[in-house]
Design a protein around this motif. Structure first.
Motif, short mmCIF file in Angstrom:
data_model
loop_
_atom_site.label_atom_id
_atom_site.label_comp_id
_atom_site.label_asym_id
_atom_site.label_seq_id
_atom_site.Cartn_x
_atom_site.Cartn_y
_atom_site.Cartn_z
N PRO A 149 0.83 -1.21 0.00
CA PRO A 149 0.00 0.00 0.00
C PRO A 149 0.86 1.27 0.00
O PRO A 149 1.89 1.32 0.66
N VAL A 190 -4.23 3.83 5.74
CA VAL A 190 -5.65 3.49 5.89
C VAL A 190 -6.41 4.61 6.61
O VAL A 190 -7.50 4.99 6.20
N ASP A 197 -4.82 -0.31 -0.71
CA ASP A 197 -5.15 -1.74 -0.75
C ASP A 197 -6.45 -2.07 0.00
O ASP A 197 -6.60 -3.16 0.53
N ARG A 209 -7.16 -5.34 5.04
CA ARG A 209 -6.48 -4.06 5.27
C ARG A 209 -7.12 -3.27 6.40
O ARG A 209 -6.52 -2.35 6.95
#
Length: 112
Positions: free
Chosen positions: A2, A6, A54, A73
């Protein structure tokens, strides 16, 4: 690997809404556009950002792209939230005990 964090990616409410939709099932870009009521370039931009983190997987079917959630993820987020969940669970348990005591006390008063 990634390329996006996130936490920063899910900070956007539109991207969270996309994840909510993809949590239910795989969806094509056109379907997401229609459901969200946004312009296709905007939805594609959000999907690209989710892909860089991701959080989504793209399946190419000829000229169409279908997206699905990559829940693994979200584990990073789950791990970060765990101590807060425990804290809230402890507090809710204490509140429940307190309310039960009040209920027992009120019940005793009505029996007298």
């Amino acid at each position: 690997m990634p390329t996006r964090d996130v936490f920063s990616v899910i900070a956007d409410p539109t991207r969270r809404q996309i994840l909510d939709l993809l949590c239910q099932r795989e969806m094509g870009v056109g379907e997401l556009v229609q459901t969200l009521g946004l312009a296709q370039p905007n939805v594609s931009k959000h999907l690209r950002t989710l892909g860089e983190a991701d959080l989504v997987h793209v399946r190419i079917d000829g000229p169409r792209r279908h997206y699905r959630l990559r829940p693994e993820r979200l584990r990073e987020l789950e791990e970060w939230l765990a101590p807060y969940r425990r804290m809230w669970a402890d507090r809710l348990d204490a509140l429940e005990r307190h309310l039960d005591q009040l209920d027992d006390h009120d019940h005793e008063r009505t029996e007298r």
